[in-house]
Scaffold this active site. Sequence first.
Site, PDB file in Angstrom:
ATOM      1  N   GLU A  35       8.068  -1.581   3.888  1.00  0.00           N
ATOM      2  CA  GLU A  35       8.220  -0.459   4.812  1.00  0.00           C
ATOM      3  C   GLU A  35       8.854  -0.934   6.114  1.00  0.00           C
ATOM      4  O   GLU A  35       8.272  -1.744   6.848  1.00  0.00           O
ATOM      5  CB  GLU A  35       6.888   0.218   5.115  1.00  0.00           C
ATOM      6  CG  GLU A  35       7.072   1.369   6.091  1.00  0.00           C
ATOM      7  CD  GLU A  35       5.888   2.306   6.205  1.00  0.00           C
ATOM      8  OE1 GLU A  35       6.011   3.304   6.942  1.00  0.00           O
ATOM      9  OE2 GLU A  35       4.846   2.040   5.566  1.00  0.00           O
ATOM     10  N   ASP A  79       4.360  -3.885   5.865  1.00  0.00           N
ATOM     11  CA  ASP A  79       5.104  -3.252   6.959  1.00  0.00           C
ATOM     12  C   ASP A  79       5.927  -4.312   7.674  1.00  0.00           C
ATOM     13  O   ASP A  79       5.442  -5.430   7.907  1.00  0.00           O
ATOM     14  CB  ASP A  79       4.123  -2.610   7.946  1.00  0.00           C
ATOM     15  CG  ASP A  79       3.118  -1.714   7.249  1.00  0.00           C
ATOM     16  OD1 ASP A  79       3.481  -0.589   6.918  1.00  0.00           O
ATOM     17  OD2 ASP A  79       1.969  -2.166   7.031  1.00  0.00           O
ATOM     18  N   GLU A 131       2.571  -3.529  -0.974  1.00  0.00           N
ATOM     19  CA  GLU A 131       3.203  -2.847   0.161  1.00  0.00           C
ATOM     20  C   GLU A 131       2.921  -3.625   1.430  1.00  0.00           C
ATOM     21  O   GLU A 131       1.802  -4.125   1.628  1.00  0.00           O
ATOM     22  CB  GLU A 131       2.652  -1.418   0.299  1.00  0.00           C
ATOM     23  CG  GLU A 131       3.333  -0.573   1.348  1.00  0.00           C
ATOM     24  CD  GLU A 131       2.648  -0.618   2.726  1.00  0.00           C
ATOM     25  OE1 GLU A 131       3.254  -0.117   3.694  1.00  0.00           O
ATOM     26  OE2 GLU A 131       1.513  -1.147   2.817  1.00  0.00           O
ATOM     27  N   LYS A 142       9.425  -0.324   9.698  1.00  0.00           N
ATOM     28  CA  LYS A 142       8.742   0.497  10.696  1.00  0.00           C
ATOM     29  C   LYS A 142       9.673   0.948  11.819  1.00  0.00           C
ATOM     30  O   LYS A 142       9.435   1.996  12.436  1.00  0.00           O
ATOM     31  CB  LYS A 142       7.557  -0.280  11.297  1.00  0.00           C
ATOM     32  CG  LYS A 142       6.507  -0.704  10.286  1.00  0.00           C
ATOM     33  CD  LYS A 142       5.876   0.467   9.569  1.00  0.00           C
ATOM     34  CE  LYS A 142       4.908   1.233  10.446  1.00  0.00           C
ATOM     35  NZ  LYS A 142       4.186   2.284   9.682  1.00  0.00           N
ATOM     36  N   ASP A 175      -6.054   0.834  -1.018  1.00  0.00           N
ATOM     37  CA  ASP A 175      -6.626  -0.343  -0.364  1.00  0.00           C
ATOM     38  C   ASP A 175      -7.466  -1.164  -1.336  1.00  0.00           C
ATOM     39  O   ASP A 175      -7.798  -2.310  -1.048  1.00  0.00           O
ATOM     40  CB  ASP A 175      -7.518   0.081   0.812  1.00  0.00           C
ATOM     41  CG  ASP A 175      -6.784   0.941   1.818  1.00  0.00           C
ATOM     42  OD1 ASP A 175      -5.667   0.559   2.211  1.00  0.00           O
ATOM     43  OD2 ASP A 175      -7.326   2.001   2.208  1.00  0.00           O
ATOM     44  N   HIS A 224       1.787  -4.032  10.711  1.00  0.00           N
ATOM     45  CA  HIS A 224       1.811  -2.572  10.720  1.00  0.00           C
ATOM     46  C   HIS A 224       1.974  -1.995  12.113  1.00  0.00           C
ATOM     47  O   HIS A 224       2.857  -1.188  12.379  1.00  0.00           O
ATOM     48  CB  HIS A 224       0.535  -2.006  10.083  1.00  0.00           C
ATOM     49  CG  HIS A 224       0.463  -0.508  10.140  1.00  0.00           C
ATOM     50  ND1 HIS A 224      -0.095   0.172  11.211  1.00  0.00           N
ATOM     51  CD2 HIS A 224       0.913   0.435   9.286  1.00  0.00           C
ATOM     52  CE1 HIS A 224       0.008   1.467  10.995  1.00  0.00           C
ATOM     53  NE2 HIS A 224       0.617   1.660   9.837  1.00  0.00           N
ATOM     54  N   HIS A 274      -1.952  -1.526  -0.814  1.00  0.00           N
ATOM     55  CA  HIS A 274      -1.637  -1.128   0.555  1.00  0.00           C
ATOM     56  C   HIS A 274      -1.896  -2.269   1.530  1.00  0.00           C
ATOM     57  O   HIS A 274      -3.045  -2.642   1.782  1.00  0.00           O
ATOM     58  CB  HIS A 274      -2.497   0.087   0.915  1.00  0.00           C
ATOM     59  CG  HIS A 274      -2.142   0.743   2.193  1.00  0.00           C
ATOM     60  ND1 HIS A 274      -3.083   1.208   3.081  1.00  0.00           N
ATOM     61  CD2 HIS A 274      -0.944   1.033   2.747  1.00  0.00           C
ATOM     62  CE1 HIS A 274      -2.496   1.759   4.117  1.00  0.00           C
ATOM     63  NE2 HIS A 274      -1.182   1.657   3.941  1.00  0.00           N
ATOM     64  N   ARG A 275      -0.821  -2.855   2.057  1.00  0.00           N
ATOM     65  CA  ARG A 275      -0.915  -4.021   2.962  1.00  0.00           C
ATOM     66  C   ARG A 275      -1.614  -5.195   2.289  1.00  0.00           C
ATOM     67  O   ARG A 275      -2.336  -5.966   2.923  1.00  0.00           O
ATOM     68  CB  ARG A 275      -1.602  -3.640   4.278  1.00  0.00           C
ATOM     69  CG  ARG A 275      -0.978  -2.416   4.952  1.00  0.00           C
ATOM     70  CD  ARG A 275      -1.734  -1.978   6.185  1.00  0.00           C
ATOM     71  NE  ARG A 275      -1.348  -0.620   6.565  1.00  0.00           N
ATOM     72  CZ  ARG A 275      -1.937   0.099   7.503  1.00  0.00           C
ATOM     73  NH1 ARG A 275      -2.944  -0.413   8.207  1.00  0.00           N
ATOM     74  NH2 ARG A 275      -1.539   1.333   7.771  1.00  0.00           N
TER      75      ARG A 275
END
Length: 238
Positions: free
Chosen positions: A110, A38, A36, A112, A225, A51, A9-10
Site C-alpha cells: 500500500e 504500508d 499487506e 500511503k 489481523d 502505516h 494485514h501488516r
Amino acid sequence: MRKIFIIAHRGFSLISPENTIASFKKAIEAGVDFIETDLRATSDGIIVCMHDPTLDRTTSGAGFVSTHSYREITSLDAGSWFSPQFKGEHVPRLEELLDLAAGKVGLALEIKTPGIEEEVVEDVEKWGIEDEVIILSSHWVVLGKVKSLNPRITTLADLPIPSKESLRAALSHGANIVSIHKAMLERDFVRYAHRRGVLVNVWPVNTEKEVQAALDAEIDFITTDDPLTVSKLVKQRR
C-alpha cells in the site's frame, strides 16, 4: 472450488508488532497468500514499512516519518510498544521485506503517499515479482501511475463508499481489485463488480461472524489481523 485469498494485514499483526520482520515471518509461517504492508519514504528517500505518518504510535521515536532519515528511523525500537518480547524490532525497508518474501508469498504493497511509485515499481521489477504483487492505495492517481510504469502489476483501489459510480471511477484509474470495509459490504455490489471483471477484497475480517458474512457476499480476498484463524474458518465454512 473458488479460491479465496487470505491477506495478512501488516503481517500477523494480532500476535506481533505490525509492519515488522517478526510480523512478516509469522504471516509466512501461517501460510497466507499475501502479506499487506504500508509504504512511506524517509527524508532521504528510503521506502520503509510504516502505516502512520508519524513514528509515535509504533516506535520509540516521535515526529513525521518524512522528516527523519532512514538511519534515524532504523535505530528506533518498533516492537516494545506491542510487547517486551519484541524489543529491538526495527522499522524495515521495503527491500528487507522483498528479500524475505519473494518466491514464498505474495505481497500487497500500500502506497500511503503519492510520489514514491517509481521507486516501489523499480524494486518490484528488480526482484522479478511483478506477477506476485498487488499495489494498492486510497490515492487512485497512484494506481494509474503504477499501470503506466508496468501494466503487468495488479492494482487495488480502496473504495470508501461502494457504488456503481465509485467503481467506474476506480476502473478509470486502472484498478483490478477494489477493497471494501466490512461495514460497507453488500453481496449485490460484489456481484456487480464481478460482472465488470473486478475482484473484491474485504477488511478487516477477524471473527467467525465476519468470515461468514464475507463468504455470503462472495468476496475474493479477505484481509485480516488473524490469518491463521481466518484461514481455518474459511476452510471449515466452505
